[in-house]
Design a protein around this motif. Structure first.
Motif, PDB file in Angstrom:
ATOM      1  N   ASP A 161       0.843  -1.192   0.000  1.00 47.72           N
ATOM      2  CA  ASP A 161       0.000   0.000   0.000  1.00 47.72           C
ATOM      3  C   ASP A 161       0.879   1.244   0.000  1.00 47.72           C
ATOM      4  N   THR A 162       1.777   1.349  -0.979  1.00 48.19           N
ATOM      5  CA  THR A 162       2.634   2.533  -1.068  1.00 48.19           C
ATOM      6  C   THR A 162       1.827   3.703  -1.644  1.00 48.19           C
ATOM      7  N   LEU A 163       2.408   4.882  -1.526  1.00 54.65           N
ATOM      8  CA  LEU A 163       1.701   6.070  -2.010  1.00 54.65           C
ATOM      9  C   LEU A 163       1.379   5.984  -3.507  1.00 54.65           C
ATOM     10  N   PRO A 164       2.345   5.615  -4.389  1.00 51.75           N
ATOM     11  CA  PRO A 164       2.014   5.526  -5.818  1.00 51.75           C
ATOM     12  C   PRO A 164       0.987   4.436  -6.140  1.00 51.75           C
ATOM     13  N   VAL A 165       1.011   3.323  -5.388  1.00 53.07           N
ATOM     14  CA  VAL A 165       0.028   2.263  -5.618  1.00 53.07           C
ATOM     15  C   VAL A 165      -1.365   2.770  -5.270  1.00 53.07           C
ATOM     16  N   ARG A 166      -1.486   3.508  -4.159  1.00 52.82           N
ATOM     17  CA  ARG A 166      -2.798   3.998  -3.733  1.00 52.82           C
ATOM     18  C   ARG A 166      -3.255   5.193  -4.560  1.00 52.82           C
ATOM     19  N   TRP A 167      -2.350   6.118  -4.860  1.00 53.05           N
ATOM     20  CA  TRP A 167      -2.736   7.360  -5.513  1.00 53.05           C
ATOM     21  C   TRP A 167      -2.638   7.317  -7.031  1.00 53.05           C
ATOM     22  N   GLY A 168      -1.796   6.459  -7.554  1.00 48.50           N
ATOM     23  CA  GLY A 168      -1.594   6.439  -8.997  1.00 48.50           C
ATOM     24  C   GLY A 168      -0.447   7.351  -9.421  1.00 48.50           C
ATOM     25  N   GLU A 169      -0.017   7.203 -10.674  1.00 45.43           N
ATOM     26  CA  GLU A 169       1.169   7.900 -11.175  1.00 45.43           C
ATOM     27  C   GLU A 169       0.999   9.409 -11.216  1.00 45.43           C
TER      28      GLU A 169
ATOM     29  N   TYR B 124       2.322  14.830  -9.065  1.00 43.66           N
ATOM     30  CA  TYR B 124       1.893  16.163  -8.619  1.00 43.66           C
ATOM     31  C   TYR B 124       2.346  16.417  -7.181  1.00 43.66           C
ATOM     32  N   LEU B 125       2.185  15.410  -6.308  1.00 46.31           N
ATOM     33  CA  LEU B 125       2.615  15.568  -4.924  1.00 46.31           C
ATOM     34  C   LEU B 125       4.116  15.823  -4.855  1.00 46.31           C
ATOM     35  N   LEU B 126       4.892  15.080  -5.632  1.00 46.13           N
ATOM     36  CA  LEU B 126       6.342  15.278  -5.632  1.00 46.13           C
ATOM     37  C   LEU B 126       6.709  16.687  -6.091  1.00 46.13           C
TER      38      LEU B 126
ATOM     39  N   VAL C 142       4.893  19.388  -5.678  1.00 49.80           N
ATOM     40  CA  VAL C 142       4.585  20.279  -4.557  1.00 49.80           C
ATOM     41  C   VAL C 142       5.664  20.176  -3.477  1.00 49.80           C
ATOM     42  N   LEU C 143       6.042  18.945  -3.144  1.00 49.23           N
ATOM     43  CA  LEU C 143       7.060  18.735  -2.111  1.00 49.23           C
ATOM     44  C   LEU C 143       8.415  19.303  -2.533  1.00 49.23           C
ATOM     45  N   HIS C 144       8.716  19.230  -3.830  1.00 53.79           N
ATOM     46  CA  HIS C 144       9.979  19.803  -4.292  1.00 53.79           C
ATOM     47  C   HIS C 144       9.958  21.334  -4.237  1.00 53.79           C
ATOM     48  N   TRP C 145       8.811  21.939  -4.478  1.00 57.50           N
ATOM     49  CA  TRP C 145       8.724  23.389  -4.310  1.00 57.50           C
ATOM     50  C   TRP C 145       8.936  23.770  -2.842  1.00 57.50           C
ATOM     51  N   ILE C 146       8.377  22.997  -1.930  1.00 53.89           N
ATOM     52  CA  ILE C 146       8.617  23.244  -0.499  1.00 53.89           C
ATOM     53  C   ILE C 146      10.105  23.073  -0.190  1.00 53.89           C
ATOM     54  N   GLY C 147      10.730  22.085  -0.846  1.00 54.42           N
ATOM     55  CA  GLY C 147      12.158  21.865  -0.669  1.00 54.42           C
ATOM     56  C   GLY C 147      12.987  23.076  -1.044  1.00 54.42           C
TER      57      GLY C 147
ATOM     58  N   TYR D 261      19.702  19.594  -7.143  1.00 56.36           N
ATOM     59  CA  TYR D 261      18.286  19.685  -6.788  1.00 56.36           C
ATOM     60  C   TYR D 261      17.492  20.366  -7.898  1.00 56.36           C
ATOM     61  N   ALA D 262      18.100  21.341  -8.554  1.00 60.49           N
ATOM     62  CA  ALA D 262      17.444  21.983  -9.699  1.00 60.49           C
ATOM     63  C   ALA D 262      17.240  20.976 -10.829  1.00 60.49           C
ATOM     64  N   ALA D 263      18.237  20.100 -11.037  1.00 58.47           N
ATOM     65  CA  ALA D 263      18.101  19.053 -12.048  1.00 58.47           C
ATOM     66  C   ALA D 263      16.995  18.077 -11.677  1.00 58.47           C
ATOM     67  N   VAL D 264      16.849  17.798 -10.383  1.00 58.87           N
ATOM     68  CA  VAL D 264      15.748  16.951  -9.912  1.00 58.87           C
ATOM     69  C   VAL D 264      14.417  17.528 -10.358  1.00 58.87           C
ATOM     70  N   HIS D 265      14.241  18.810 -10.090  1.00 57.45           N
ATOM     71  CA  HIS D 265      12.967  19.460 -10.401  1.00 57.45           C
ATOM     72  C   HIS D 265      12.708  19.466 -11.913  1.00 57.45           C
ATOM     73  N   LEU D 266      13.743  19.692 -12.688  1.00 53.96           N
ATOM     74  CA  LEU D 266      13.596  19.709 -14.145  1.00 53.96           C
ATOM     75  C   LEU D 266      13.172  18.335 -14.662  1.00 53.96           C
ATOM     76  N   GLN D 267      13.863  17.283 -14.199  1.00 53.20           N
ATOM     77  CA  GLN D 267      13.541  15.932 -14.659  1.00 53.20           C
ATOM     78  C   GLN D 267      12.183  15.473 -14.147  1.00 53.20           C
ATOM     79  N   LEU D 268      11.781  15.943 -12.971  1.00 53.27           N
ATOM     80  CA  LEU D 268      10.463  15.615 -12.448  1.00 53.27           C
ATOM     81  C   LEU D 268       9.376  16.227 -13.323  1.00 53.27           C
ATOM     82  N   THR D 269       9.591  17.462 -13.749  1.00 54.76           N
ATOM     83  CA  THR D 269       8.635  18.123 -14.638  1.00 54.76           C
ATOM     84  C   THR D 269       8.497  17.365 -15.953  1.00 54.76           C
ATOM     85  N   ARG D 270       9.604  16.782 -16.413  1.00 58.78           N
ATOM     86  CA  ARG D 270       9.587  16.022 -17.663  1.00 58.78           C
ATOM     87  C   ARG D 270       9.059  14.601 -17.486  1.00 58.78           C
ATOM     88  N   GLY D 271       8.875  14.183 -16.232  1.00 60.91           N
ATOM     89  CA  GLY D 271       8.392  12.838 -15.973  1.00 60.91           C
ATOM     90  C   GLY D 271       9.438  11.760 -16.127  1.00 60.91           C
TER      91      GLY D 271
END
Length: 305
Positions: free
Chosen positions: A221-229, A234-236, A238-243, A271-281
């Motif tokens: 029952d992980t977060l992606p299994v319960r919430w979907g991709e 989207y949550l990540l 938001v959390l990265h913006w808080i980061g 960390y900036a590269a993290v956010h960029l790659q996250l936006t690209r999926g």
């Protein structure tokens, strides 16, 4: 019929080594050395304290290695779906051998911690390792299977490392250690605790996102299994913006307290590269850059030597 993927090794010995995640264990050793030398170095000039630190490092490294082994022991089914070429337990190394390896590493950790307790004259380090070891042992069979609990356990396990170094620094002076945390160097250490724990939490959620297929089949029952991709992504975001707020605070503190305005780029740029790659999926790239962000924190400490 689909052909089985080629395994990364056919040697039981090398399989055992791989199960311990040697590079991750080495990262723990390096982190403890840098924390002690950059922030706690005056106490390590005493020979007896060097011995305590060495035993404490051995205890933490072997405990983490044993936890990595037991994680693969319990994750056989999902690993054969998520990373079939690296699912070694039950194929290259038997389940009994992997469990024996876990017992051996955990035993070394306990013995090393007992050495710390004997030298320091206190049972606090043993209690610390006992609690941490219980959490890590229960990660795969219990915490990982439940919503967010496993992510929080791993994040806390990473975040506690600098505090373990403080404990080794003065095992019998808890009050003095708490007072030291209010100093400039103590503030840097607490910032490292917060940032490393937070980035690790993000990375654990990302890894669950990568492993959602196998985890779902295994009934996790992980977060992606319960919430979907999509909701997880989207949550990540938001959390990265808080980061970024945390990163900005760390940068400001580095400039104001340590007079080092450029060094935070070691962890800010990855960390900036993290956010960029996250936006690209790009999930795999996100996880890799998150790990480089953690490594950037170590480079920051290295620059203080």
């Amino acid at each position: 019929m689909a052909k089985s993927p080629r395994l990364v090794t056919e040697s039981a010995i090398w399989a055992g080594v791989r199960l311990t995640r040697p590079w991750n264990v080495l990262m723990i050793v390096v982190a403890m050395y840098l924390i002690s030398e950059a922030l706690l170095s005056p106490r390590w000039e005493q020979p007896e304290t060097l011995g305590v630190f060495a035993l404490g490092t051995l205890a933490m490294a072997t405990l983490a290695a044993g936890a990595n082994v037991i994680n693969d022991y319990f994750d056989v089914a999902e690993d054969r779906v998520n990373r079939p070429d690296r699912a070694l337990v039950g194929r290259v190394i038997t389940r009994r051998q992997s469990m024996a390896l876990n017992y051996a590493l955990t035993g070394v950790s306990i013995l090393a911690t007992c050495g710390v307790c004997w030298a320091a004259g206190t049972l606090v380090p043993l209690a610390w390792i006992a609690v941490l070891g219980t959490l890590l042992w229960g990660y795969s069979p219990w915490f990982k299977r439940r919503f967010l609990r496993g992510n929080l356990v791993i994040a806390a396990s990473v975040a506690q490392l600098p505090l373990w170094c403080v404990l080794l620094h003065a095992p019998n002076e808890i009050a003095a250690s708490l007072q030291w945390l209010g100093s400039v160097h103590g503030g840097v250490l607490l910032a490292y605790v917060g940032l490393s724990g937070y980035v690790t939490l993000l990375r654990e959620i990302t890894k669950d996102w990568q492993d959602a297929s196998g985890d779902g089949q295994a009934g996790y029952d992980t977060l992606p299994v319960r919430w979907g991709e999509k909701r997880t992504q989207y949550l990540l975001q938001v959390l990265h913006w808080i980061g970024w707020i945390l990163m900005g605070a760390a940068w400001w503190a580095s400039y104001q307290w340590m007079h080092r305005p450029v060094s935070p780029l070691f962890f800010v740029l990855p960390y900036a590269a993290v956010h960029l790659q996250l936006t690209r999926g790009q999930i795999a790239s996100v996880s890799a850059w998150q790990k480089l962000t953690l490594a950037g924190g170590l480079l920051y400490l290295a620059g203080m030597l």
